[in-house]
Enzyme design. Sequence first.
Site: not given
Ligand code: FE
Ligand code: ZN
Length: 262
Positions: A57, A59, A61-62, A115, A139, A177
Amino acid sequence: MAALEILQFPCWDDNYGVLIHDPKAGVTASIDAPEESAVREALEGAGLKLSHIFTTHHHHDHVEGHGGLKRETGCKIYGSAQDASRIPGIDVEIEDGDRIAFGSFEVQVLETPGHTRGAVTYYIADAIAPGQGIAFTGDTMFSAGCGRLFEGTPAQMWRSFEKIAALPPSTLIYCGHEYTQANIRFALAVEPGNEALLKRKAEVDALRAQGKPTLPVPLATELETNPFLRVNSPAIRESLGLGADTPPEKVFEELRRRKDTF
Ligand code: FE
Ligand code: ZN
């Protein structure tokens, strides 16, 4: 048949990066590129050249490493067609049911929205051994937990969980995570008498005490311990004050609502 080599490593505070490598074909994929420097170090440490990025996805942090790693390696970036405009460097737009050739393996695309609207789970059958597959849920599903619903409805996320639950129980689940310990605290609050969950808690606490990851985890374990997969558990329904006639997606919704304020 050859097996995939799999390398999981920490990124940021609690993200995981994963590299998969088919030694026979000489291809290497990163599942997301959470943190550019961490992915690069993992590649260099293992002496691998990146050829693919499979995005779960959009986001930050990915996908933080997408741009830099693509410039360095010329790797091809795969991601949901739904989120093409939000995935940096995307080359190949994918959708539900797609099968992507990866060396001698096949990466199956499951759209698992909730998500985010374009969240994807990747499944690779026979990745480790015949009959032993792996899945990357990003996530969407965490061990003993569920991602936050930023862009989807609980009913949508429940359908995504049903898709993951339908994979072979032996499937090893990799998640975005390390949230397992906190998730188990909530899971125990809604299903305190679950023996499998108590056993998993002991295992997880021991792993974390040694600084080790609690992932991957067999889907079979998740089916016995993850409350979001256990919406038909009479004990969970009782904790939530919901009866046997409540539809599964309504139980799921109530679980998610309670977790938000737990
Ligand atoms: Fe994440
Ligand atoms: Zn995420």
